[in-house]
Every structure is written in C-alpha cells, then in structure tokens.
Design an enzyme around this catalytic site. Sequence first.
Site, PDB file in Angstrom:
ATOM      1  CB  CYS A  31      -1.241  -2.335 -14.191  1.00 40.04           C
ATOM      2  SG  CYS A  31      -1.387  -4.138 -14.169  1.00 40.04           S
ATOM      3  CG  ASN A  52       1.520  -4.588 -10.405  1.00 42.72           C
ATOM      4  OD1 ASN A  52       2.600  -4.586  -9.815  1.00 42.72           O
ATOM      5  ND2 ASN A  52       0.440  -5.147  -9.889  1.00 42.72           N
ATOM      6  NE  ARG A  85      -3.507 -12.848  -5.616  1.00 43.33           N
ATOM      7  CZ  ARG A  85      -2.512 -13.637  -5.995  1.00 43.33           C
ATOM      8  NH1 ARG A  85      -2.768 -14.718  -6.709  1.00 43.33           N
ATOM      9  NH2 ARG A  85      -1.272 -13.353  -5.668  1.00 43.33           N
ATOM     10  CB  ALA A 124      -1.702  -9.970  -7.778  1.00 43.75           C
ATOM     11  N   GLY A 125      -3.419  -8.097  -5.242  1.00 44.54           N
ATOM     12  CA  GLY A 125      -4.370  -8.272  -4.143  1.00 44.54           C
ATOM     13  C   GLY A 125      -5.634  -8.955  -4.637  1.00 44.54           C
ATOM     14  N   PRO A 126      -6.643  -9.081  -3.770  1.00 43.01           N
ATOM     15  CG  PRO A 126      -8.083  -8.734  -1.969  1.00 43.01           C
ATOM     16  CD  PRO A 126      -6.648  -8.684  -2.359  1.00 43.01           C
ATOM     17  CG  ASN A 153     -11.129  -7.027 -11.385  1.00 46.18           C
ATOM     18  OD1 ASN A 153     -12.279  -7.436 -11.325  1.00 46.18           O
ATOM     19  ND2 ASN A 153     -10.719  -5.961 -10.731  1.00 46.18           N
ATOM     20  CB  SER A 183     -10.019   1.823   2.176  1.00 45.90           C
ATOM     21  OG  SER A 183     -10.696   0.645   2.607  1.00 45.90           O
TER      22      SER A 183
END
Length: 294
Positions: free
Chosen positions: A126, A269, A163, A158-160, A165, A11
């Site tokens: 992406c 992205n 970052r 760039a969410g957690p 991955n 989510s």
Amino acid sequence: MSKVKVAILGSGNIGTDLMMKLERSNILQLTAMIGIDPESDGLRRAKEKGYTVISTGIKGFLEQPELADIVFDATSAKAHIRHAKLLKEAGKTVLDLTPAAVGALVVPPVNLHKHLDEWNVNLITCGGQATIPIVHAINRVHPVGYAEIVATIASKSAGPGTRANIDEFTQTTARGIEKIGGAKKGKAIIILNPAEPPIMMRNTVYALVEEGKIDENAIVQSILEMVKTVQSYVPGYRIRTEPIMDGNKITVFLEVEGAGDYLPKYSGNLDIMTAAAVKVAEELAKHKLAAQTA
C-alpha cells in the site's frame, strides 16, 4: 463486450473489498472466492452473492482451474511463494497483492505498460502504491539520489496479514522506490497508529534530488499531474499541501481515503491496493482479449 474470468484467493479484508470492486468492472467477471475458513465473512458474502465458494484453499481451486484465467492472491507473502508455483503450473495469470515480490513489480501509472505479458504481477505494498508514483514524478524531472517514505496507517486497518508482513513491507517498498520510482537509494518505514477515532492513511515522501539547477516549478507540476493520474482509479488519493521545496530536499504529504466498499473509509491503505489490483487486471484483460482477436 467479452469478459475475462477472475478468482480471488484469500477471503480476508482485502479479498472481500476486492470482490465488491470487481462487481463494477465491465471487463472482469468474478467467478470464485477461495479461502480456508468456511466461517469467514468474505466466503459468507461471496456465497450470498452467488459466486463459487471454495473453502479448501488453493487445492480446491486447482481441482476446478477452468473457473478463472486471472487469480488475485490476497493471502500473505509466505503463502504466495507456494501459490505462485502451483498457479504457474496451472497456466494462470496471477495478481499478487502480498509483498512476496515473486513477479514483476508494478505501479499502474508508472510501468504497467511494460508488463502486460507477465504471468505474475506484484503490486508491492500500500505504501508503495501511494508513494512510488510521486518519487517517479520527481525523478522524471530531476534525478533522485535518495527517497524515504513513511506510511502511517490506522492500527484497526492492519489485519493479521499486514502485521505478519512488516519486514516484507519495508524491503519490497524500498525496492520499488528504487526500481520503479527511479531513486538511487530508497527506504520505507511503516507506522501503525492506534489513535481513536482511526486516522486516514497518510504518507510522507522525502526526496533528495541530485545537486544542480533544479526547476522547482517543473517538479511541482509533475507531482500534481501524477496525483491526478492516480486519482483516476483511487478517487480518495490526494496531496495535503503543496510540495515543500527546500534546496534539493522535496517533501510531499499525501492522504488516502478509502471508497468505503467493504472497509471503513479510513482504510485507504487497503483500498489503494484493491483499486490498483482492479486497474492492473483490467489492463491485463484488455491485452488478453486483444491478443485473442488479433
């Protein structure tokens, strides 16, 4: 027209944007949003829209497996490895938006038609969705010996999950450049740019084609045709200049602007992943429905 029921696992940014895109689909019916944080914006929005909300993760979904036939996994690569096993046992078709690469690697305009019967389809990354079509477009005219892509994205987009991955991003994208793009050797680099205001997603493709007679016009035409094909499901995808030809080296500059559904327009992205996911799921759904009526 009959619809195929789908659920979103995860989510966060990608899952929430995907929810908004699925609302426009004529063939996919979103039924549930699954997460682990009851306070997340994604689950809150899903509840407001009347979807079934599960805040106990995949465990909660597996208690109600009839909710969906296709599950989008928008969590992380490590989580997907565990999810894939459980969803396979439950007989679900899985669209993996993480770089886990458990299933078949798919870029819609290049090889989707070959993987319509797969139970697990991986959307690579992406950077892969933006650049592999271009590598393929060059390779179908003249063999590509080496291709390198540089994906530059806004830090804010760039969410957690992204970052966490980074290693998987470079490895899975490079693999896709070779396996789907057709390059003999591929390399991928990702750059997070902290500039303010945030930049659009930009991608540079460097390709070295094998020595020999090179038909520059045919290569350029092939690239431009591919750009139009990608634009059919990612309207903000564009080439920034004409491809640059220098001997056997070809350079292509791309930009991806998001649709601005849930995410800001600079988050191209993330947008290209959710747009590609919907495109793939719609084709899988059509294939499923056709098989049922055959």
